[in-house]
Design a protein around this motif. Structure first.
Motif, PDB file in Angstrom:
ATOM      1  N   LEU A   1       0.765  -1.205  -0.030  1.00  0.00           N
ATOM      2  CA  LEU A   1       0.171   0.040  -0.141  1.00  0.00           C
ATOM      3  C   LEU A   1       0.933   1.183  -0.023  1.00  0.00           C
ATOM      4  CD1 LEU A   1      -2.702  -0.998   2.606  1.00  0.00           C
ATOM      5  CD2 LEU A   1      -2.828  -1.138   0.149  1.00  0.00           C
ATOM      6  N   GLY A   2       2.003   1.074   0.009  1.00  0.00           N
ATOM      7  CA  GLY A   2       3.097   2.044   0.012  1.00  0.00           C
ATOM      8  C   GLY A   2       3.572   2.552  -1.135  1.00  0.00           C
ATOM      9  N   GLN A   3       4.559   3.585  -1.283  1.00  0.00           N
ATOM     10  CA  GLN A   3       5.344   4.073  -2.450  1.00  0.00           C
ATOM     11  C   GLN A   3       6.801   4.168  -2.163  1.00  0.00           C
ATOM     12  OE1 GLN A   3       3.697   7.185  -5.211  1.00  0.00           O
ATOM     13  NE2 GLN A   3       5.334   8.264  -4.360  1.00  0.00           N
ATOM     14  N   ASP A   4       7.745   3.817  -3.038  1.00  0.00           N
ATOM     15  CA  ASP A   4       9.109   3.510  -2.586  1.00  0.00           C
ATOM     16  C   ASP A   4       9.701   4.933  -3.043  1.00  0.00           C
ATOM     17  OD1 ASP A   4       9.542   3.349  -5.347  1.00  0.00           O
ATOM     18  OD2 ASP A   4      10.096   1.191  -5.514  1.00  0.00           O
ATOM     19  N   GLN A   5      11.124   4.956  -2.877  1.00  0.00           N
ATOM     20  CA  GLN A   5      11.958   6.141  -3.194  1.00  0.00           C
ATOM     21  C   GLN A   5      11.788   6.451  -4.729  1.00  0.00           C
ATOM     22  OE1 GLN A   5      15.777   5.708  -1.285  1.00  0.00           O
ATOM     23  NE2 GLN A   5      15.286   7.584   0.057  1.00  0.00           N
TER      24      GLN A   5
ATOM     25  N   ALA B   1       6.599   5.667   2.169  1.00  0.00           N
ATOM     26  CA  ALA B   1       5.663   6.526   1.854  1.00  0.00           C
ATOM     27  C   ALA B   1       4.425   6.088   1.537  1.00  0.00           C
ATOM     28  CB  ALA B   1       6.382   7.748   0.893  1.00  0.00           C
ATOM     29  N   ALA B   2       3.352   6.958   1.455  1.00  0.00           N
ATOM     30  CA  ALA B   2       1.974   6.655   1.114  1.00  0.00           C
ATOM     31  C   ALA B   2       1.988   7.221  -0.338  1.00  0.00           C
ATOM     32  CB  ALA B   2       0.832   7.396   1.726  1.00  0.00           C
TER      33      ALA B   2
ATOM     34  N   VAL C   1      -4.629   4.396   2.187  1.00  0.00           N
ATOM     35  CA  VAL C   1      -4.772   3.553   0.906  1.00  0.00           C
ATOM     36  C   VAL C   1      -5.563   2.185   1.177  1.00  0.00           C
ATOM     37  CG1 VAL C   1      -3.767   2.471  -1.243  1.00  0.00           C
ATOM     38  CG2 VAL C   1      -2.733   4.535  -0.440  1.00  0.00           C
ATOM     39  N   ASN C   2      -6.654   1.917   0.790  1.00  0.00           N
ATOM     40  CA  ASN C   2      -7.208   0.787   1.124  1.00  0.00           C
ATOM     41  C   ASN C   2      -6.668  -0.411   0.678  1.00  0.00           C
ATOM     42  OD1 ASN C   2      -9.221   2.616   1.992  1.00  0.00           O
ATOM     43  ND2 ASN C   2     -10.533   2.385  -0.087  1.00  0.00           N
ATOM     44  N   SER C   3      -6.795  -1.698   1.542  1.00  0.00           N
ATOM     45  CA  SER C   3      -6.437  -2.812   0.982  1.00  0.00           C
ATOM     46  C   SER C   3      -6.723  -3.403  -0.405  1.00  0.00           C
ATOM     47  CB  SER C   3      -6.956  -4.030   2.014  1.00  0.00           C
ATOM     48  OG  SER C   3      -6.438  -5.129   1.828  1.00  0.00           O
ATOM     49  N   GLY C   4      -5.615  -3.733  -1.296  1.00  0.00           N
ATOM     50  CA  GLY C   4      -5.667  -4.079  -2.640  1.00  0.00           C
ATOM     51  C   GLY C   4      -5.902  -2.849  -3.344  1.00  0.00           C
ATOM     52  N   ALA C   5      -5.624  -1.576  -2.969  1.00  0.00           N
ATOM     53  CA  ALA C   5      -5.913  -0.713  -4.032  1.00  0.00           C
ATOM     54  C   ALA C   5      -4.785  -0.422  -4.924  1.00  0.00           C
ATOM     55  CB  ALA C   5      -6.083   0.676  -3.228  1.00  0.00           C
ATOM     56  N   PRO C   6      -3.624  -0.832  -4.510  1.00  0.00           N
ATOM     57  CA  PRO C   6      -2.370  -0.761  -5.627  1.00  0.00           C
ATOM     58  C   PRO C   6      -2.794  -1.235  -6.998  1.00  0.00           C
ATOM     59  CG  PRO C   6      -1.292  -1.292  -3.489  1.00  0.00           C
ATOM     60  CD  PRO C   6      -2.868  -1.593  -3.368  1.00  0.00           C
ATOM     61  N   ALA C   7      -3.666  -2.203  -6.932  1.00  0.00           N
ATOM     62  CA  ALA C   7      -3.994  -2.787  -8.264  1.00  0.00           C
ATOM     63  C   ALA C   7      -5.215  -1.996  -9.047  1.00  0.00           C
ATOM     64  CB  ALA C   7      -4.759  -4.198  -8.079  1.00  0.00           C
TER      65      ALA C   7
ATOM     66  N   ASP D   1       8.246  11.367   3.054  1.00  0.00           N
ATOM     67  CA  ASP D   1       6.913  10.818   3.497  1.00  0.00           C
ATOM     68  C   ASP D   1       7.259   9.506   4.500  1.00  0.00           C
ATOM     69  OD1 ASP D   1       4.305   9.714   3.861  1.00  0.00           O
ATOM     70  OD2 ASP D   1       3.707  10.772   2.002  1.00  0.00           O
ATOM     71  N   ASN D   2       6.572   9.488   5.720  1.00  0.00           N
ATOM     72  CA  ASN D   2       6.644   8.196   6.512  1.00  0.00           C
ATOM     73  C   ASN D   2       5.316   7.533   6.811  1.00  0.00           C
ATOM     74  OD1 ASN D   2       5.797  10.204   8.151  1.00  0.00           O
ATOM     75  ND2 ASN D   2       7.249   9.628   9.868  1.00  0.00           N
ATOM     76  N   ARG D   3       4.374   8.011   6.187  1.00  0.00           N
ATOM     77  CA  ARG D   3       3.058   7.481   6.429  1.00  0.00           C
ATOM     78  C   ARG D   3       2.991   5.885   6.420  1.00  0.00           C
ATOM     79  NH1 ARG D   3      -0.871  10.680   2.844  1.00  0.00           N
ATOM     80  NH2 ARG D   3       0.973  10.834   1.544  1.00  0.00           N
ATOM     81  N   ASN D   4       3.372   5.615   5.515  1.00  0.00           N
ATOM     82  CA  ASN D   4       3.516   4.008   5.229  1.00  0.00           C
ATOM     83  C   ASN D   4       4.391   3.233   6.319  1.00  0.00           C
ATOM     84  OD1 ASN D   4       1.940   1.794   3.943  1.00  0.00           O
ATOM     85  ND2 ASN D   4       4.018   1.319   3.079  1.00  0.00           N
ATOM     86  N   ALA D   5       5.470   3.916   6.513  1.00  0.00           N
ATOM     87  CA  ALA D   5       6.389   3.255   7.563  1.00  0.00           C
ATOM     88  C   ALA D   5       5.713   3.392   8.964  1.00  0.00           C
ATOM     89  CB  ALA D   5       7.817   4.242   7.752  1.00  0.00           C
ATOM     90  N   LEU D   6       4.979   4.489   9.369  1.00  0.00           N
ATOM     91  CA  LEU D   6       4.270   4.359  10.627  1.00  0.00           C
ATOM     92  C   LEU D   6       3.138   3.127  10.525  1.00  0.00           C
ATOM     93  CD1 LEU D   6       3.729   8.413  11.181  1.00  0.00           C
ATOM     94  CD2 LEU D   6       5.291   6.875  12.191  1.00  0.00           C
ATOM     95  N   ALA D   7       2.434   3.036   9.158  1.00  0.00           N
ATOM     96  CA  ALA D   7       1.494   1.983   9.353  1.00  0.00           C
ATOM     97  C   ALA D   7       2.131   0.672   9.395  1.00  0.00           C
ATOM     98  CB  ALA D   7       0.803   1.937   8.166  1.00  0.00           C
ATOM     99  N   LEU D   8       3.488   0.379   9.080  1.00  0.00           N
ATOM    100  CA  LEU D   8       4.150  -0.870   9.001  1.00  0.00           C
ATOM    101  C   LEU D   8       4.885  -1.014  10.469  1.00  0.00           C
ATOM    102  CD1 LEU D   8       6.454  -0.555   5.838  1.00  0.00           C
ATOM    103  CD2 LEU D   8       4.616  -2.356   6.353  1.00  0.00           C
ATOM    104  N   GLY D   9       5.065  -0.019  11.193  1.00  0.00           N
ATOM    105  CA  GLY D   9       5.453  -0.006  12.943  1.00  0.00           C
ATOM    106  C   GLY D   9       4.400  -0.513  13.544  1.00  0.00           C
ATOM    107  N   ALA D  10       3.118  -0.022  13.265  1.00  0.00           N
ATOM    108  CA  ALA D  10       1.935  -0.276  14.042  1.00  0.00           C
ATOM    109  C   ALA D  10       1.794  -1.935  13.988  1.00  0.00           C
ATOM    110  CB  ALA D  10       0.665   0.610  13.579  1.00  0.00           C
TER     111      ALA D  10
END
Length: 660
Positions: free
Chosen positions: A313-317, A459-460, A481-487, A557-566
């Motif tokens: 659900l995230g975005q890389d560099q 990042a998100a 981002v909702n589950s499955g949304a990257p597709a 952006d660290n939003r997906n990193a925070l979600a991963l840590g949670a």
């Protein structure tokens, strides 16, 4: 004079035998399985002298061993129970020490991994933090793999010990059969006298056998018939039935014990041995080792699946969507070697054998159980010419959860988060073993799938913003981002949210259901489109506008990193506990069982000691008692010799009188 001499001679002979038996007892005081022996004496019938009966001395009726069948059985039963518990305890202690180790266990590796996630979240653009996250992930994978490898070594050790135990059983069975033969021959050759030392040797062999497996004994004349398991004969007279080890029909890494009887090779159920070292090994493997490996694999699979789902659900560099962070193991499926083969039983030789495919569809529902898929009906091909026409029907099956025996009938598509599909020419009675989590922590099942730190999706992929000219107090959340949304191909399409009044808004842009007009505004309610969700709170004014679009500043952006840590504390395992909680439960279960076995093993040892002491108090050699017997027989021997000397002197007196 002849009568006195005869009496003295019988007394001398009896004392001599008593001395020999006493010496034999003393010599074998430390011999395992030896039962002390005693001399049985009878008085010879007296001779009528007209005035009464005059004794004619003594005779040795036999040499008998002091033996209690009841005490011997109690001792043997206690030994069997003790051996089973000792075997189980020694095995489970290895797992307990391994899993609970404060430095080599899994807990510190998981804590370090999620700590590195938090560090990366604090500075997502820092190369060192990203590399540290990858290194911690590699260390976590290595810890999972190391623990799984050690469990595999323990499993191989159990296989080796089962093979060794089976060989020991066969050796003792052969000894008992040979001793049966020797005892029968010795008894016949002596006119019915019992060969005490041979009996002791046989009882000792039986006691040693009882350490390996629970036995029941039926006496047939002078022979022992020995039975094990559910009544399978091991020794009948002089004949033995050998045990052997075979591979499990559904697991080539699993050793089973089979019985070579008149009807061929028959496999023993793992729980049929009732006691002894062999039963302890099987109970440990089924109740602890399998469960521990499955539980460890479940933690690995749930962690990897959950982390992958959030990472995607995230975005890389590089601005690309996140991929799988970990490699996730697939369920292990093995067909029984007894399944129907093409070319036999009416199955065409070119047909495909029955196959089962299993996949994990919801890791959060996984249990630690294995499953057996049993085919109940073969597939039916279509026959339009039949009257009435026959429609094609797939093969039918049921799934059995082996941990509790629960049956799922009706060809279920999935059970406990695992999907099943059956193909090929499967026949009724075909079975397949499905182990969803057994390989979850193995080197082939769990590994880090990313090697480039820039591919860490911290990042998100979306960014929300409020228009600078807004007049109200409304504010928009960062969005998720909702589950499955990257597709979803519309995920990054720019969308505008414009308020047409303080209580209504419209969503403008490209995507399913857009534009959406005249929507009622509820502060803080979810607004979801194109695979994302945002919330707007406060009091927007008419004409205020908000945007949701692609995140072009993902480097910081660290939003997906925070979600991963949670995820560290999320209730991802069966919806009730976290990764750490599931592992702690495993450690607790193993620790409690280890402590239970330690206590019960000590209690069984005490009971065996008491039973052994009771048996030895009756049948064991007491050197003080034997020393007293030695003195008694020595004095009797001397007295008998004196009696014979007196008879000789009297006879000489008579001779001297006759000469005169």
């Amino acid at each position: 004079m002849a009568n006195i001499l005869s009496v003295g001679h019988s007394a001398l002979a009896a004392a001599q035998i008593g001395l020999s038996v006493t010496g034999h007892n003393i010599a074998n005081a430390s011999t395992p399985g030896y039962n002390r022996q005693v001399v049985l004496q009878n008085a010879l019938h007296g001779q009528d002298g007209g005035f009464g009966f005059v004794g004619k001395g003594t005779e040795v009726a036999g040499v008998e061993r002091v033996y209690s069948d009841i005490l011997a059985r109690q001792t043997m039963s206690a030994q069997t129970a003790k051996s089973q518990l000792d075997s189980y305890y020694s095995q489970i202690s290895q797992i307990n020490n391994m899993l609970a180790d404060p430095t080599a266990g899994l807990s510190p590796a998981m804590q370090d991994f999620f700590k590195s996630v938090q560090v990366a979240a604090s500075d997502p653009d820092l190369a060192g933090a990203r590399q540290s996250l990858l290194s911690s992930a590699q260390a976590l994978a290595a810890r999972f793999q190391g623990l799984d490898s050690q469990l595999g070594e323990i499993r191989q050790g159990v296989n080796d010990q089962i093979t060794t135990s089976t060989g020991i059983i066969n050796v003792y069975a052969s000894q008992i059969a040979q001793l049966n033969d020797a005892i029968e021959k010795a008894t016949r050759g002596s006119g019915g006298a019992t060969p005490n030392d041979l009996l002791d040797q046989r009882d000792q062999a039986l006691a040693e056998l009882s350490k390996e497996v629970k036995v029941s004994v039926v006496k047939q004349g002078g022979s022992y018939d020995v039975y094990i398991g559910n009544g399978q004969p091991l020794v009948v007279g002089t004949r033995t039935y050998q045990l052997t080890t075979v591979l499990s029909p559904t697991d080539p890494n699993r050793i089973e014990v089979a019985y070579e009887g008149s009807a061929g090779t028959v496999r023993f159920p793992d729980n049929s041995f009732g006691g002894g070292n062999l039963a302890g090994l099987f109970e440990f493997r089924a109740s602890t080792l399998d469960q521990a490996q499955n539980a460890l694999g479940r933690v690995a699979i749930v962690l990897a699946s959950s982390f992958n789902a959030q990472h995607r659900l995230g975005q890389d560099q590089n601005g690309a969507p996140g991929g799988d962070f970990f490699k996730v193991a697939k369920p292990d499926v093995t067909a029984s070697t007894f399944n129907a083969k093409p070319g036999t039983g009416g199955i065409a030789s070119d047909a495909e054998a029955g196959k089962v495919a299993a996949d994990i569809v919801d890791a959060g529902l996984l249990t630690t159980s294995n499953y057996r898929l049993q085919v109940t009906a073969a597939a039916v091909p279509a026959d339009p010419l039949a009257v009435p026409p026959v429609a094609a029907a797939p093969a039918q099956y049921q799934v059995i959860r082996l941990s509790d025996g629960k049956e799922f009938t009706g060809s279920p598509a999935s059970v406990d988060g695992v999907s099943f599909s059956l193909t090929g020419a499967a026949q009724p009675g075909d079975s397949f073993l499905v182990r969803p989590t057994a390989n979850g922590a193995s080197a082939s099942g769990f590994a880090v799938a990313i090697t480039d730190r820039t591919q860490l999706a911290l990042a998100a992929p979306i960014r929300s913003a409020a228009d600078a000219g807004n007049r109200g107090t409304g504010s928009i959340s960062a969005g998720s981002v909702n589950s499955g949304a990257p597709a979803n191909p519309d995920l990054l399409q720019p969308v505008s949210i414009r308020f047409t009044s303080p209580t209504t808004y419209e969503v403008l842009g490209t995507g399913p259901g857009l534009p959406a007009l005249g929507l009622p505004y509820t502060p803080g309610a979810d607004i979801s489109h194109n695979g994302w969700t945002v919330q707007i709170s406060g009091a927007p004014a008419e004409g205020d506008s908000f945007t949701v679009g692609p995140n072009n500043g993902s480097a910081i952006d660290n939003r997906n990193a925070l979600a991963l840590g949670a995820l560290q504390t999320a209730l991802t395992v069966e919806g009730s506990t976290s990764f750490q909680g599931a592992y702690s439960q495993l450690v607790s279960v193993i620790g409690n069982k280890t402590r239970e076995l330690e206590v019960t093993s000590k209690a069984a040892g005490e009971f065996h000691t008491q039973a052994r002491n009771a048996q030895q108090s009756k049948s064991g050699v007491n050197l003080d008692e034997e020393a007293a017997n030695l003195l008694r027989y020595q004095q009797a021997y001397q007295a008998a010799g004196k009696l014979m000397q007196t008879a000789s002197e009297l006879f000489e007196v008579l001779l001297s009188l006759g000469v005169r």
